[in-house]
Design a protein around this motif. Structure first.
Motif, PDB file in Angstrom:
ATOM      1  N   PRO A  33       0.865  -1.282  -0.240  1.00  0.00           N
ATOM      2  CA  PRO A  33      -0.096   0.063  -0.061  1.00  0.00           C
ATOM      3  C   PRO A  33       0.805   1.235   0.083  1.00  0.00           C
ATOM      4  CG  PRO A  33       0.002  -0.927   2.079  1.00  0.00           C
ATOM      5  CD  PRO A  33       0.577  -2.023   1.495  1.00  0.00           C
ATOM      6  N   LEU A  34       2.084   1.124   0.476  1.00  0.00           N
ATOM      7  CA  LEU A  34       2.923   2.225   0.331  1.00  0.00           C
ATOM      8  C   LEU A  34       3.789   2.516  -1.255  1.00  0.00           C
ATOM      9  CD1 LEU A  34       4.882   1.645   3.925  1.00  0.00           C
ATOM     10  CD2 LEU A  34       2.461   2.940   3.226  1.00  0.00           C
ATOM     11  N   SER A  36       3.405   2.501  -5.614  1.00  0.00           N
ATOM     12  CA  SER A  36       2.280   2.566  -6.508  1.00  0.00           C
ATOM     13  C   SER A  36       3.077   2.502  -8.018  1.00  0.00           C
ATOM     14  CB  SER A  36       2.122   4.367  -6.438  1.00  0.00           C
ATOM     15  OG  SER A  36       3.082   5.255  -6.717  1.00  0.00           O
ATOM     16  N   ARG A  40       4.654  -0.853  -7.306  1.00  0.00           N
ATOM     17  CA  ARG A  40       3.629  -1.591  -6.822  1.00  0.00           C
ATOM     18  C   ARG A  40       3.789  -3.171  -7.725  1.00  0.00           C
ATOM     19  NH1 ARG A  40      -2.211   0.656  -5.091  1.00  0.00           N
ATOM     20  NH2 ARG A  40      -0.661   1.579  -3.327  1.00  0.00           N
ATOM     21  N   GLN A 162      -8.832  -5.868  -4.407  1.00  0.00           N
ATOM     22  CA  GLN A 162      -7.279  -5.376  -4.407  1.00  0.00           C
ATOM     23  C   GLN A 162      -6.869  -5.591  -5.895  1.00  0.00           C
ATOM     24  OE1 GLN A 162      -4.644  -6.312  -1.109  1.00  0.00           O
ATOM     25  NE2 GLN A 162      -3.036  -6.285  -2.545  1.00  0.00           N
ATOM     26  N   ALA A 237      -4.709  -2.731   5.338  1.00  0.00           N
ATOM     27  CA  ALA A 237      -4.139  -1.847   4.243  1.00  0.00           C
ATOM     28  C   ALA A 237      -5.444  -1.321   3.517  1.00  0.00           C
ATOM     29  CB  ALA A 237      -3.307  -2.575   3.532  1.00  0.00           C
ATOM     30  N   HIS A 238      -6.358  -2.206   3.153  1.00  0.00           N
ATOM     31  CA  HIS A 238      -7.683  -1.613   2.388  1.00  0.00           C
ATOM     32  C   HIS A 238      -8.273  -0.588   3.141  1.00  0.00           C
ATOM     33  CE1 HIS A 238      -8.283  -5.651   0.005  1.00  0.00           C
ATOM     34  NE2 HIS A 238      -7.132  -5.314   0.085  1.00  0.00           N
ATOM     35  N   GLY A 240      -7.031   1.797   5.430  1.00  0.00           N
ATOM     36  CA  GLY A 240      -6.150   2.720   5.876  1.00  0.00           C
ATOM     37  C   GLY A 240      -5.454   3.362   4.530  1.00  0.00           C
ATOM     38  N   TRP A 241      -5.170   2.694   3.528  1.00  0.00           N
ATOM     39  CA  TRP A 241      -4.419   3.084   2.469  1.00  0.00           C
ATOM     40  C   TRP A 241      -5.068   3.117   0.977  1.00  0.00           C
ATOM     41  CZ3 TRP A 241      -2.236   0.807   6.690  1.00  0.00           C
ATOM     42  CH2 TRP A 241      -1.369   1.752   7.432  1.00  0.00           C
ATOM     43  N   LEU A 242      -5.722   1.820   0.721  1.00  0.00           N
ATOM     44  CA  LEU A 242      -6.145   1.584  -0.521  1.00  0.00           C
ATOM     45  C   LEU A 242      -7.596   2.075  -0.815  1.00  0.00           C
ATOM     46  CD1 LEU A 242      -4.704  -2.064  -0.926  1.00  0.00           C
ATOM     47  CD2 LEU A 242      -3.847   0.126  -1.841  1.00  0.00           C
TER      48      LEU A 242
END
Length: 272
Positions: A33-34, A36, A40, A162, A237-238, A240-242
């Motif tokens: 998630p960090l 791109s 990624r 995801q 991750a879904h 908080g970030w995605l």
């Protein structure tokens, strides 16, 4: 130590291999998630390669080299059969297409996909084995297969949104879907339950016929840790970030449900 015990013993260095792979997998998953773009994509490939290596290494170390090799071949072939039929006919998952990002293919199925099945299948079978232990011996095999197939399908509840979000594949008609997940149809879940039932039945037969005496020689901690992190860590991750709150909720709920079942089983076992 008897000769049989010596034969079955796994050297400490080799015993550590699944733990090292699981640790590397978790560290790489944290990076997903960090990252791109192209970075990624590299992280995705690395996660799958580490996860598939973990499955094969653990199967071989815990139940023998024949089991490790058999797991690799069986899961890869089953994945290609199901996925190629799915691409050609829309059954059993629904109609979908892969993007070119996933690289080379066999029968239209990217090489990464059978490796992803491998990453998911062996930990699912191990957890199914654990969940089925309290069941009466005459029904334990059926329970093990059913639990493993359900875990296999549940893992995809988190993974598929995801991958769609990353642009790796697209559904022609993603409705109706699970509440909160608007990009993946319910037919996909049904397809994974069917594929899981077939695959876990085959895996069960394979392990029964190829495992060495006295196995498992290595405990299931590493694959189960990886499975737990990819489900519950993936849910985090879904959320908080995605930007995928629906699959985050499903992942957290399914993961928590399994933990509750394991806790109840442990408590009952302690009373005996």
């Amino acid at each position: 130590m008897t000769a049989a015990a010596t034969h079955l013993a796994v050297p400490p260095v080799r015993r550590a291999v699944p733990l090292v792979l699981a640790g590397a997998l978790v560290a790489t998953a944290i990076a997903y998630p960090l990252s791109s773009g192209a970075a990624r994509d590299v992280v995705s490939w690395t996660i799958v390669l580490l996860g598939s290596a973990l499955s094969v290494a653990h199967a071989g170390l815990s139940r023998g080299a024949r089991t490790g090799a058999g797991v690799f071949v069986l899961v890869a072939l089953t994945a290609v059969v199901f996925e190629s039929i799915g691409l050609a006919t829309g059954y059993p998952y629904g109609t979908y297409t892969y993007s070119d990002t996933l690289g080379p293919t066999a029968l239209g199925v990217p090489f990464l996909v059978p490796l992803a099945w491998l990453m998911m299948a062996w930990p699912s079978w191990l957890l199914g084995e654990l969940l089925a232990r309290p069941v009466r011996a005459s029904f334990r095999r059926a329970a093990r297969i059913a639990w493993a197939a359900a875990v296999f399908a549940a893992w995809d509840v988190v993974l598929d949104p995801q991958m769609v979000h990353a642009g790796y594949w697209t559904w022609a008609d993603p409705t109706p879907g699970l509440p909160g997940i608007g990009t993946v149809p319910l037919t996909n879940l049904a397809g994974w339950l069917l594929a899981g039932a077939v695959l876990m039945t085959l895996l069960d037969v394979l392990v029964g016929r190829t495992r060495v005496g006295g196995s498992p020689r290595v405990g299931p901690a590493a694959p189960l840790f990886a499975l737990g992190w990819m489900t519950l860590g993936g849910a985090l991750a879904h959320a908080g970030w995605l930007g995928l709150p629906g699959s985050a909720a499903w992942g957290a709920g399914l993961g928590a449900a399994v933990l509750v079942v394991l806790a109840v089983q442990h408590r009952r076992a302690g009373r005996r």
